[in-house]
Design a protein around this motif. Structure first.
Motif, PDB file in Angstrom:
ATOM      1  N   ALA A  77       4.200  -3.331  -5.176  1.00  0.00           N
ATOM      2  CA  ALA A  77       3.998  -3.490  -6.612  1.00  0.00           C
ATOM      3  C   ALA A  77       3.460  -4.872  -6.963  1.00  0.00           C
ATOM      4  N   PRO A  78       2.811  -4.999  -8.130  1.00  0.00           N
ATOM      5  CA  PRO A  78       2.385  -6.321  -8.602  1.00  0.00           C
ATOM      6  C   PRO A  78       3.599  -7.213  -8.867  1.00  0.00           C
ATOM      7  N   ASP A  79       3.431  -8.491  -8.694  1.00  0.00           N
ATOM      8  CA  ASP A  79       4.517  -9.443  -8.904  1.00  0.00           C
ATOM      9  C   ASP A  79       4.662  -9.762 -10.389  1.00  0.00           C
ATOM     10  N   TYR A  80       4.993  -8.722 -11.162  1.00  0.00           N
ATOM     11  CA  TYR A  80       5.200  -8.843 -12.606  1.00  0.00           C
ATOM     12  C   TYR A  80       6.439  -8.046 -12.995  1.00  0.00           C
ATOM     13  N   PRO A  81       6.999  -8.346 -14.203  1.00  0.00           N
ATOM     14  CA  PRO A  81       8.116  -7.541 -14.691  1.00  0.00           C
ATOM     15  C   PRO A  81       7.671  -6.109 -14.949  1.00  0.00           C
ATOM     16  N   TYR A  87       7.588  -4.668  -1.433  1.00  0.00           N
ATOM     17  CA  TYR A  87       6.555  -5.700  -1.308  1.00  0.00           C
ATOM     18  C   TYR A  87       5.981  -6.010  -2.688  1.00  0.00           C
ATOM     19  N   LEU A  88       5.819  -7.297  -2.981  1.00  0.00           N
ATOM     20  CA  LEU A  88       5.175  -7.747  -4.207  1.00  0.00           C
ATOM     21  C   LEU A  88       3.862  -8.427  -3.854  1.00  0.00           C
ATOM     22  N   TYR A  89       2.822  -8.154  -4.623  1.00  0.00           N
ATOM     23  CA  TYR A  89       1.533  -8.790  -4.352  1.00  0.00           C
ATOM     24  C   TYR A  89       1.005  -9.507  -5.588  1.00  0.00           C
ATOM     25  N   LYS A 146      -3.926  -9.970  -1.530  1.00  0.00           N
ATOM     26  CA  LYS A 146      -4.184 -10.152  -0.106  1.00  0.00           C
ATOM     27  C   LYS A 146      -3.525  -9.018   0.674  1.00  0.00           C
ATOM     28  N   LYS A 147      -4.020  -8.802   1.895  1.00  0.00           N
ATOM     29  CA  LYS A 147      -3.435  -7.780   2.750  1.00  0.00           C
ATOM     30  C   LYS A 147      -1.981  -8.154   3.076  1.00  0.00           C
ATOM     31  N   ILE A 148      -1.119  -7.132   3.117  1.00  0.00           N
ATOM     32  CA  ILE A 148       0.278  -7.364   3.450  1.00  0.00           C
ATOM     33  C   ILE A 148       0.611  -6.786   4.819  1.00  0.00           C
ATOM     34  N   ASP A 149       1.646  -7.330   5.425  1.00  0.00           N
ATOM     35  CA  ASP A 149       2.115  -6.878   6.738  1.00  0.00           C
ATOM     36  C   ASP A 149       3.100  -5.732   6.534  1.00  0.00           C
ATOM     37  N   LEU A 150       2.808  -4.572   7.112  1.00  0.00           N
ATOM     38  CA  LEU A 150       3.641  -3.385   6.917  1.00  0.00           C
ATOM     39  C   LEU A 150       4.515  -3.085   8.131  1.00  0.00           C
ATOM     40  N   ASN A 151       4.915  -4.100   8.863  1.00  0.00           N
ATOM     41  CA  ASN A 151       5.702  -3.875  10.079  1.00  0.00           C
ATOM     42  C   ASN A 151       7.197  -3.706   9.828  1.00  0.00           C
ATOM     43  N   ASN A 152       7.603  -3.815   8.562  1.00  0.00           N
ATOM     44  CA  ASN A 152       9.039  -3.839   8.258  1.00  0.00           C
ATOM     45  C   ASN A 152       9.467  -2.665   7.370  1.00  0.00           C
ATOM     46  N   ILE A 153       8.707  -1.582   7.388  1.00  0.00           N
ATOM     47  CA  ILE A 153       8.898  -0.501   6.431  1.00  0.00           C
ATOM     48  C   ILE A 153      10.279   0.138   6.517  1.00  0.00           C
ATOM     49  N   ARG A 154      10.715   0.503   7.706  1.00  0.00           N
ATOM     50  CA  ARG A 154      11.995   1.205   7.848  1.00  0.00           C
ATOM     51  C   ARG A 154      13.175   0.343   7.405  1.00  0.00           C
ATOM     52  N   LYS A 155      13.142  -0.940   7.710  1.00  0.00           N
ATOM     53  CA  LYS A 155      14.220  -1.831   7.291  1.00  0.00           C
ATOM     54  C   LYS A 155      14.240  -1.956   5.771  1.00  0.00           C
TER      55      LYS A 155
END
Length: 356
Positions: free
Chosen positions: A236-240, A253-255, A261-270
């Protein structure tokens, strides 16, 4: 039983996003509801000429003077939505200054408090969903509701080669049009348009581990909150209000919307596991605290605006004063002396307010 008139936007009749609140109000009041377009010519014709104990306005800000000329009320409360309001720029706030304001956004609650308005903050949490499918990590669900966030936005955040399937819900909000995805998605898209039941929607959503939040701002954020309640990893966007629920890298994840920018998706299950626990805890708190809304509705507004009587000094007149109309008194060098006269909220722009 005491009577209550609830007035909300017609769009909520379809989405039923205010049902949780109406059910709560119905536990204490006999509730009459009006869902209407606030800009429609016949808006005020929908209001019955009756006397009610409470008036509740949800999101919309119609003229109070016109409403008071039609019906009578003992208590007033207003639920603003951050995505609809964001600031106190609307001059109609002058009519609403004696209202009890109930905020589901902490950001807007602070704006109201700083302006001297009577605001109560409570954070809503949906009931955790029975999860039948934890979802494919290389699959993403996206409901294109506005023209500001589209599949082109997703491409800026996630490489298309990281996604095998895009479940694209094709149902834009009113006054928004659907934006056709680029050819990059052609072999990966599965379209949907609407669902007959909430259960059908949930089953469809759970095919994906990832959920891309559809809007730049939210009032409460029912769509992404229900995704979190289903254990999805929300991006999601880093807004309220998204950033009031999501801790980046922990419960989603906040962008940066302006500079994505591209985000790292290696932590999805956690993240999914953390999100499920977070929603469970939040829902327990909500169930305990929600009845405070009923108490707050009938309290006397705690307003500090009318007690303020002071002077301020402003350099080069480069400021708009939150909550007040300033009257110029005297100019000395580069500073101007103002006296605070009366309440009209304005957006706060805070350069230098030190006394010379």
């Amino acid at each position: 039983m005491k009577s209550l008139l609830f007035i909300g936007h017609e769009f909520h009749r379809k989405t039923q996003s205010t049902k949780f609140l109406l059910d709560l109000l119905a536990s204490k009041y006999s509730v009459e509801t009006i869902f209407a377009d606030p800009d429609a010519d016949n808006f005020f014709e929908n209001i019955s000429q009756k006397e009610y104990d409470v008036l509740i306005l949800f999101q919309i800000m119609p003229s109070l003077e016109k409403i008071k000329n039609i019906a009578k009320f003992k208590h007033f409360a207003f639920f603003p939505m951050y995505d609809h309001t964001k600031t106190l720029n609307n001059s109609r706030w002058n009519e609403y200054k004696n209202f009890n304001i109930i905020n589901f956004s902490k950001t807007f609650h602070n704006i109201c408090k700083n302006a001297g308005l009577s605001s109560f903050y409570i954070q809503y949490f949906p009931k955790p969903t029975d999860i039948s499918d934890i979802g494919d990590e290389k699959s993403i669900f996206f409901w294109q509701r506005s023209e500001k966030i589209t599949t082109k936005t997703i491409e800026k955040i996630i490489s298309t080669d990281k996604i095998n399937k895009l479940y694209l819900h094709k149902s834009p909000d009113p006054k928004n049009k659907f934006i056709v995805p680029s050819k990059k998605w052609q072999e990966k898209i599965i379209y949907s348009s609407w669902f007959d039941t909430k259960q059908e929607m949930q089953e469809y959503l759970q095919k994906s581990a990832l959920y891309f939040a559809p809007r730049k701002y939210e009032g409460i954020g029912m769509s992404f909150l229900e995704a979190m309640a289903a254990g999805r990893c929300v991006i999601a966007p880093d807004y309220p209000t998204m950033n009031e629920y999501i801790t980046n890298g922990s419960t989603g994840y906040l962008y940066n919307f302006k500079k994505p920018k591209k985000i790292d998706l290696n932590n999805i299950r956690k993240i999914q596991k953390n999100t499920i626990e977070y929603i469970k805890q939040g829902y327990t708190t909500w169930e305990q605290e929600k009845y405070k809304i009923l108490d707050y509705i009938q309290t006397s507004p705690n307003i500090i605006i009318e007690k303020i009587n002071e002077h301020i000094y402003i350099k080069n007149e480069k400021i708009k004063i939150l909550g007040f109309i300033p009257a110029k008194i005297k100019q000395t060098n580069n500073y101007t002396k103002y006296e605070i006269l009366n309440f009209i909220p304005l957006r706060f722009n805070h350069p230098n307010t030190q006394k010379p």
